[in-house]
Design a protein around this motif. Structure first.
Motif, PDB file in Angstrom:
ATOM      1  N   PRO A 410       1.284  -1.194   0.138  1.00 45.70           N
ATOM      2  CA  PRO A 410       0.200  -0.015  -0.037  1.00 45.70           C
ATOM      3  C   PRO A 410       0.877   1.109  -0.090  1.00 45.70           C
ATOM      4  N   GLN A 411       2.108   1.373   0.650  1.00 51.20           N
ATOM      5  CA  GLN A 411       3.019   2.280   0.541  1.00 51.20           C
ATOM      6  C   GLN A 411       3.795   2.480  -0.809  1.00 51.20           C
ATOM      7  N   ALA A 412       3.623   1.147  -1.149  1.00 52.87           N
ATOM      8  CA  ALA A 412       4.145   1.592  -2.474  1.00 52.87           C
ATOM      9  C   ALA A 412       3.705   2.263  -3.626  1.00 52.87           C
ATOM     10  N   LYS A 413       2.558   2.169  -3.379  1.00 57.99           N
ATOM     11  CA  LYS A 413       1.231   2.773  -4.689  1.00 57.99           C
ATOM     12  C   LYS A 413       0.980   3.804  -3.760  1.00 57.99           C
ATOM     13  N   ALA A 414       0.916   4.180  -3.246  1.00 60.89           N
ATOM     14  CA  ALA A 414       0.891   5.259  -2.128  1.00 60.89           C
ATOM     15  C   ALA A 414       1.762   6.512  -2.519  1.00 60.89           C
ATOM     16  N   ALA A 415       2.917   6.465  -3.112  1.00 61.29           N
ATOM     17  CA  ALA A 415       4.001   6.588  -3.131  1.00 61.29           C
ATOM     18  C   ALA A 415       3.999   6.918  -4.320  1.00 61.29           C
ATOM     19  N   GLN A 416       4.087   5.767  -5.515  1.00 60.06           N
ATOM     20  CA  GLN A 416       2.946   6.343  -6.758  1.00 60.06           C
ATOM     21  C   GLN A 416       2.447   7.324  -6.751  1.00 60.06           C
ATOM     22  N   ALA A 417       1.725   7.284  -6.676  1.00 59.94           N
ATOM     23  CA  ALA A 417       0.713   7.792  -6.723  1.00 59.94           C
ATOM     24  C   ALA A 417       0.774   9.507  -6.518  1.00 59.94           C
ATOM     25  N   GLY A 418       2.144   9.671  -6.079  1.00 61.49           N
ATOM     26  CA  GLY A 418       2.853  11.260  -5.779  1.00 61.49           C
ATOM     27  C   GLY A 418       2.245  11.831  -4.315  1.00 61.49           C
ATOM     28  N   LEU A 419       2.076  10.544  -3.339  1.00 57.43           N
ATOM     29  CA  LEU A 419       1.434  11.711  -2.398  1.00 57.43           C
ATOM     30  C   LEU A 419       2.358  11.897  -0.884  1.00 57.43           C
ATOM     31  N   ASP A 420       2.239  12.972  -0.024  1.00 56.43           N
ATOM     32  CA  ASP A 420       3.160  13.053   0.568  1.00 56.43           C
ATOM     33  C   ASP A 420       4.017  11.932   1.522  1.00 56.43           C
ATOM     34  N   PRO A 421       4.761  12.346   2.293  1.00 57.81           N
ATOM     35  CA  PRO A 421       6.308  11.137   3.302  1.00 57.81           C
ATOM     36  C   PRO A 421       4.692  11.140   4.205  1.00 57.81           C
ATOM     37  N   ALA A 422       4.099  11.773   5.010  1.00 59.55           N
ATOM     38  CA  ALA A 422       3.409  11.467   5.647  1.00 59.55           C
ATOM     39  C   ALA A 422       1.441  10.408   5.196  1.00 59.55           C
ATOM     40  N   ALA A 423       1.414  10.518   3.871  1.00 59.29           N
ATOM     41  CA  ALA A 423       0.162  10.051   3.860  1.00 59.29           C
ATOM     42  C   ALA A 423       0.932   8.931   2.743  1.00 59.29           C
ATOM     43  N   VAL A 424       2.082   8.543   2.954  1.00 56.65           N
ATOM     44  CA  VAL A 424       2.591   7.158   2.231  1.00 56.65           C
ATOM     45  C   VAL A 424       2.554   6.629   3.510  1.00 56.65           C
ATOM     46  N   SER A 425       3.592   6.917   4.877  1.00 50.82           N
ATOM     47  CA  SER A 425       3.475   5.784   5.809  1.00 50.82           C
ATOM     48  C   SER A 425       1.957   5.653   6.445  1.00 50.82           C
ATOM     49  N   ALA A 426       0.782   6.852   6.355  1.00 51.37           N
ATOM     50  CA  ALA A 426      -0.255   6.200   6.883  1.00 51.37           C
ATOM     51  C   ALA A 426      -1.285   4.755   6.064  1.00 51.37           C
ATOM     52  N   ALA A 427      -0.552   5.006   4.762  1.00 43.91           N
ATOM     53  CA  ALA A 427      -1.144   4.323   3.792  1.00 43.91           C
ATOM     54  C   ALA A 427      -0.761   2.450   4.240  1.00 43.91           C
ATOM     55  N   GLY A 428       0.002   2.943   5.249  1.00 45.22           N
ATOM     56  CA  GLY A 428       0.768   0.823   5.642  1.00 45.22           C
ATOM     57  C   GLY A 428      -0.148   0.959   6.849  1.00 45.22           C
ATOM     58  N   ASN A 429      -1.073  -0.013   6.905  1.00 45.71           N
ATOM     59  CA  ASN A 429      -1.401  -0.713   7.863  1.00 45.71           C
ATOM     60  C   ASN A 429      -1.217  -1.946   9.303  1.00 45.71           C
ATOM     61  N   TRP A 430      -0.267  -1.353  10.261  1.00 46.30           N
ATOM     62  CA  TRP A 430       1.037  -2.041  10.391  1.00 46.30           C
ATOM     63  C   TRP A 430      -0.350  -2.768  11.824  1.00 46.30           C
ATOM     64  N   SER A 431      -1.023  -2.300  12.175  1.00 47.08           N
ATOM     65  CA  SER A 431      -2.159  -2.603  13.277  1.00 47.08           C
ATOM     66  C   SER A 431      -2.311  -3.500  12.517  1.00 47.08           C
TER      67      SER A 431
END
Length: 460
Positions: A410-431
């Motif tokens: 999910p984080q890789a997809k968020a990065a490819q979409a050009g989102l900022d670092p905070a949004a990229v990090s939030a895309a990951g569901n660690w819980s």
């Protein structure tokens, strides 16, 4: 006085043995993630399992039959140290530290490691693989050296070993603190840098020399009329013919799948909160290794409970306690954060001591007490094969699939979409990943409660 001297010598041996491991085991994942190798973290921790499938058993055979265990320990540490230092040198010469944007409120930057174009992943990985291939057998061999020395001094290993083994955990903690608080010339903590490999390698070379001062561990060559299996030490595998041992080893493998998950991902998980504006400036997010070390402090204290727990509850209940402790260990990680939820990380660390000790140390003592002295090192190697070998390799591979699915993809997809670092990090569901691991440990615990009988009841 002689007994005290033996104890002190074994204390120092255990301190160095686990300080070697502590220098990188809980922090390597963070370094790999910063280097852009987050999706491959599982491979580095599974490697410890891959080599433990055969190396501890093979090295245990050598120590049982041909070369005294203390000399085998020395040689393995020599090779492990050389290759670990080479791992750090390769990373140093083929990468650099660069400034990365930080979403902290003050807008400050932080340094992360970046591999240069000439960085060859295969070379880096093979050097690491060779190091752990020679290090992993030393955990079981150091136990054999300690048991032999204690028995040679007329001491009861069940009572005398746990207080000695405590100092192994203390050594692990000291290394964790060292790489957490030391920084290189770029201002990067060793826990996020290749310097952690140098610390580990140097300590291996120290133990290489020190192991030669340990009491001699006599070999027991095979009788002339012995079978090929007995000559090679493979008769330890005959333990699988005993129902109790077969179940014990199978569940050792299943529970072993949990051992390396937090080692591989806890530091990376906690450090990831730096990309969240709510937690970027928190002490916990900046000192992941210190938070994780609470688990090792708990481990130190829980080791002292093992003689009482083994006598009071028996091996089945002790291992059941460990299994359900893993459920809470993972669950607390899924619920916590380094801010107002840091107390959940602390609770996770507290239960880790029970989860690790009540399984690993008690299991090792169980094997030592219930096997013939002629195959004891081989049996310890077999226990390592099932836990840190098959269990850890399969478990870490599966954990990598889980974390990649919940976090890195999910984080890789968020990065490819050009989102900022905070949004990229939030895309990951660690819980989601941590709760999946908790559910697995719960299922294993329930099945063990149903299938395994206490040894005393089995003999009746």
């Amino acid at each position: 006085m002689k007994n005290r001297s033996i104890s002190i010598r074994l204390i120092l041996m255990n301190f160095i043995e686990f300080a070697i491991w502590g220098a990188y085991l809980t922090s390597m994942g963070s370094f790999l993630a910063d280097a852009g190798l987050g999706p491959k973290i599982w491979l580095f921790f599974a490697t410890q399992g891959f080599v433990s499938i055969f190396m501890p058993a093979l090295v245990g055979i050598v120590a049982d039959k041909w070369v005294p265990a203390q000399k085998v320990l020395s040689l393995c540490q020599l090779l492990a140290g050389i290759f670990m230092i080479a791992t750090g040198l390769y990373a140093m010469k083929n990468g650099t530290f660069i400034a990365a944007a930080n979403v902290a409120a003050d807008g400050s930057g932080h340094m992360v490691y970046s591999a240069l174009p000439q960085f060859n992943f295969t070379v880096f990985y093979v050097l690491y693989l060779l190091s752990v291939a020679f290090f992993m057998p030393t955990i079981a061999i150091s136990n054999s050296v300690a048991y032999s020395a204690l028995e040679g001094a007329g001491l009861d290993a069940v009572k005398a070993f746990p207080p000695i083994r405590v100092f192994g955990t203390i050594g692990f903690i000291c290394s964790m603190f060292l790489v957490n608080f030391l920084s290189n010339s770029h201002g990067v903590q060793y826990q996020h840098s290749y310097e952690q490999f140098f610390v580990s390698g140097a300590l291996s070379l120290v133990l290489c020399a020190y192991a030669l001062t340990m009491p001699n561990c006599p070999c027991k060559p095979s009788d002339k009329g012995a079978s090929l299996s007995e000559s090679l030490g493979l008769d330890a595998f005959s333990l699988f013919k005993q129902r109790q041992f077969a179940i014990f080893f199978i569940f050792s493998m299943l529970l072993g799948a949990s051992l390396q998950i937090t080692n591989g991902y806890a530091n990376t998980f906690i450090t990831s909160f730096k990309d969240n504006p709510l937690f970027a400036g928190s002490w916990g997010a900046a000192n992941a290794n210190v938070l994780i070390s609470i688990g090792q402090v708990s481990e130190t204290l829980c080791i002292l409970l093992i003689p009482f727990a083994m006598k009071k509850f028996g091996i089945k209940n002790v291992m059941l306690i460990a299994m359900f402790a893993w459920v809470f260990r993972f669950g607390f990680f899924g619920l916590g954060n380094p801010g107002n939820g840091v107390w959940l990380f602390i609770l996770s660390g507290i239960v880790y001591g029970v989860a690790f000790d009540f399984f690993n140390i008690s299991g090792s003592l169980y094997v030592n007490e219930n096997t013939d002295s002629g195959i004891r090192s081989s049996a310890q190697g077999l226990f390592m094969l099932m836990t840190n070998g098959l269990g850890a390799s399969i478990g870490t591979w599966a954990a990598g699939k889980v974390v990649n699915a919940f976090v890195y993809i999910p984080q890789a997809k968020a990065a490819q979409a050009g989102l900022d670092p905070a949004a990229v990090s939030a895309a990951g569901n660690w819980s989601g990943a941590w709760f999946t691991f908790a559910a697995y440990a719960l299922v294993v615990g329930v099945l063990f409660a149903i299938l395994f009988k206490n040894p005393a009841k089995a003999k009746a």
